[in-house]
Design an enzyme around this catalytic site. Structure first.
Site, PDB file in Angstrom:
ATOM      1  N   ASP A  68       0.821  -1.213   0.000  1.00 51.60           N
ATOM      2  CA  ASP A  68       0.000   0.000   0.000  1.00 51.60           C
ATOM      3  C   ASP A  68       0.857   1.266   0.000  1.00 51.60           C
ATOM      4  O   ASP A  68       2.078   1.206   0.152  1.00 51.60           O
ATOM      5  CB  ASP A  68      -0.950  -0.004   1.207  1.00 51.60           C
ATOM      6  CG  ASP A  68      -0.241  -0.347   2.528  1.00 51.60           C
ATOM      7  OD1 ASP A  68       0.991  -0.427   2.553  1.00 51.60           O
ATOM      8  OD2 ASP A  68      -0.944  -0.543   3.539  1.00 51.60           O
ATOM      9  N   ASN A 137      -7.361  -2.638  14.415  1.00 45.31           N
ATOM     10  CA  ASN A 137      -8.728  -3.065  14.108  1.00 45.31           C
ATOM     11  C   ASN A 137      -8.734  -4.283  13.183  1.00 45.31           C
ATOM     12  O   ASN A 137      -9.755  -4.604  12.585  1.00 45.31           O
ATOM     13  CB  ASN A 137      -9.520  -1.912  13.487  1.00 45.31           C
ATOM     14  CG  ASN A 137      -8.833  -1.341  12.239  1.00 45.31           C
ATOM     15  OD1 ASN A 137      -7.909  -1.953  11.702  1.00 45.31           O
ATOM     16  ND2 ASN A 137      -9.298  -0.187  11.783  1.00 45.31           N
ATOM     17  N   HIS A 139      -6.961  -4.566  10.417  1.00 48.11           N
ATOM     18  CA  HIS A 139      -6.786  -4.306   8.978  1.00 48.11           C
ATOM     19  C   HIS A 139      -5.480  -4.909   8.474  1.00 48.11           C
ATOM     20  O   HIS A 139      -4.523  -5.070   9.221  1.00 48.11           O
ATOM     21  CB  HIS A 139      -6.936  -2.814   8.634  1.00 48.11           C
ATOM     22  CG  HIS A 139      -5.805  -1.915   8.999  1.00 48.11           C
ATOM     23  ND1 HIS A 139      -6.002  -0.688   9.601  1.00 48.11           N
ATOM     24  CD2 HIS A 139      -4.472  -2.021   8.829  1.00 48.11           C
ATOM     25  CE1 HIS A 139      -4.830  -0.104   9.775  1.00 48.11           C
ATOM     26  NE2 HIS A 139      -3.885  -0.885   9.326  1.00 48.11           N
ATOM     27  N   GLU A 144      -9.638  -1.600   5.499  1.00 47.90           N
ATOM     28  CA  GLU A 144     -10.257  -1.254   6.777  1.00 47.90           C
ATOM     29  C   GLU A 144     -11.530  -2.076   7.009  1.00 47.90           C
ATOM     30  O   GLU A 144     -12.124  -2.598   6.058  1.00 47.90           O
ATOM     31  CB  GLU A 144     -10.613   0.236   6.779  1.00 47.90           C
ATOM     32  CG  GLU A 144      -9.405   1.167   6.669  1.00 47.90           C
ATOM     33  CD  GLU A 144      -8.692   1.393   8.006  1.00 47.90           C
ATOM     34  OE1 GLU A 144      -8.642   0.469   8.847  1.00 47.90           O
ATOM     35  OE2 GLU A 144      -8.176   2.511   8.194  1.00 47.90           O
TER      36      GLU A 144
HETATM   37  C1  GLP Z   1      -0.492   0.662   8.544  1.00 41.16           C
HETATM   38  C2  GLP Z   1      -0.121  -0.226   7.364  1.00 41.16           C
HETATM   39  C3  GLP Z   1      -0.306  -1.697   7.687  1.00 41.16           C
HETATM   40  C4  GLP Z   1       0.321  -2.016   9.028  1.00 41.16           C
HETATM   41  C5  GLP Z   1      -0.363  -1.212  10.107  1.00 41.16           C
HETATM   42  C6  GLP Z   1       0.140  -1.500  11.493  1.00 41.16           C
HETATM   43  O1  GLP Z   1      -1.831   0.956   8.608  1.00 41.16           O
HETATM   44  N1  GLP Z   1      -0.880   0.094   6.193  1.00 41.16           N
HETATM   45  O2  GLP Z   1       0.278  -2.468   6.646  1.00 41.16           O
HETATM   46  O3  GLP Z   1       0.212  -3.381   9.304  1.00 41.16           O
HETATM   47  O4  GLP Z   1      -0.109   0.154   9.819  1.00 41.16           O
HETATM   48  O5  GLP Z   1       1.267  -0.744  11.778  1.00 41.16           O
HETATM   49  P1  GLP Z   1       2.208  -0.987  13.000  1.00 41.16           P
HETATM   50  O6  GLP Z   1       3.054  -2.144  12.652  1.00 41.16           O
HETATM   51  O7  GLP Z   1       3.024   0.289  13.082  1.00 41.16           O
HETATM   52  O8  GLP Z   1       1.356  -1.212  14.192  1.00 41.16           O
END
Ligand code: GLP
Length: 252
Positions: A68, A137, A139, A144
């Site tokens: 992404d 959440n 995702h 989402e």
């Molecule tokens: C973002 C990314 C996800 C990632 C998530 C969690 O939203 N798009 O790919 O898994 O953050 O991030 P973190 O690892 O910093 O908790």
């Protein structure tokens, strides 16, 4: 099938995940790796860089597709996911940057960029191994919670909770983009194998809901229960709500 590996802490999670990725690249030097951003995989990338520096890993044949990108951010923006990948991995290993792919958040026509990205991933034959982090959440990528699972790469409106969670990385909350381009669930599920890294108590509920609850678009990661080859590497805190008699649990 889901295989859950429990580690003592973040560092062990990172070492185990890096070993799985290194094994993939060693067994198939031309691997297509699906890669993820966020703070969770940073330690995994550090371990991979170390293996490369020690001469134990060769990225020269590897291609990558990232999940992404924030809409509106060019690759030179220090919060773009392209910049993240360059600074945490690509700049430190012998990968050919021309074979590293991240959706272009600055594309004038996002819909066309999403279509082109799906064609690119399909053209590569899908990822051999897709690395995933997880949002609080549930995702994955930027898919989402919602009423459906979206198949292909698409533009999403980020939820308030995701904007809040990611605000820590920007100068102010106002600077967090409100939209992103993300691989869809179909694109993610087309990977031959999936490796999820997750740590910390704050993700414990999402882990339980994703792997031990019903499959529902309200918890996007729950779709992974339908994939044939998923490995979850999680620390004890993230698994605190999952009953595990041993350090390894298979959910068939
Ligand atoms: C973002 C990314 C996800 C990632 C998530 C969690 O939203 N798009 O790919 O898994 O953050 O991030 P973190 O690892 O910093 O908790």
């Amino acid at each position: 099938m889901i295989r859950i590996i429990k580690t003592a802490d973040y560092d062990e999670m990172s070492r185990v995940a890096a070993r799985i990725i290194a094994a993939q690249v060693t067994l198939k030097p031309q691997s297509i790796l699906g890669l993820a951003t966020g703070s969770t995989p940073i330690g995994t990338y550090e371990e991979l860089v170390e293996k490369y520096r020690d001469g134990r890993l060769d990225f020269s044949g590897v291609s990558t597709v990232n999940l992404d990108e924030y809409k509106g951010l060019g690759g030179d923006h220090d919060q773009s996911y392209r910049y993240f990948m360059n600074t945490h991995l690509f700049d430190h290993v012998n990968i050919d940057k021309a074979r590293t792919h991240v959706p272009n958040g600055a594309a004038a026509d996002s819909a066309a960029e999403c279509r082109a990205y799906d064609e690119l991933v399909a053209g590569l034959g899908g990822a051999d191994l897709q690395l995933l982090g997880m949002g609080h959440n549930g995702h994955i990528g930027f898919n989402e919670p919602g009423s459906t699972f979206v198949k292909g790469t698409h533009v999403v409106d980020l939820t308030e909770s995701t904007i809040n969670a990611n605000a820590r990385l920007f100068a102010s909350r106002d600077e967090v983009p409100r939209q992103a381009l993300t691989m869809g669930i179909g694109t993610i599920m087309s990977a031959k194998s999936i490796l999820v890294v997750v740590n910390g108590e704050g993700k414990a509920q999402a882990v339980k809901d994703s792997f031990c609850g019903p499959i529902t678009p309200e918890v996007q990661a729950s779709i992974l229960q339908l994939h044939a080859n998923v490995t979850v590497v999680a620390d004890a805190a993230a698994l605190s709500l999952v009953e595990m008699g041993a350090n390894e649990l298979i959910i068939a």
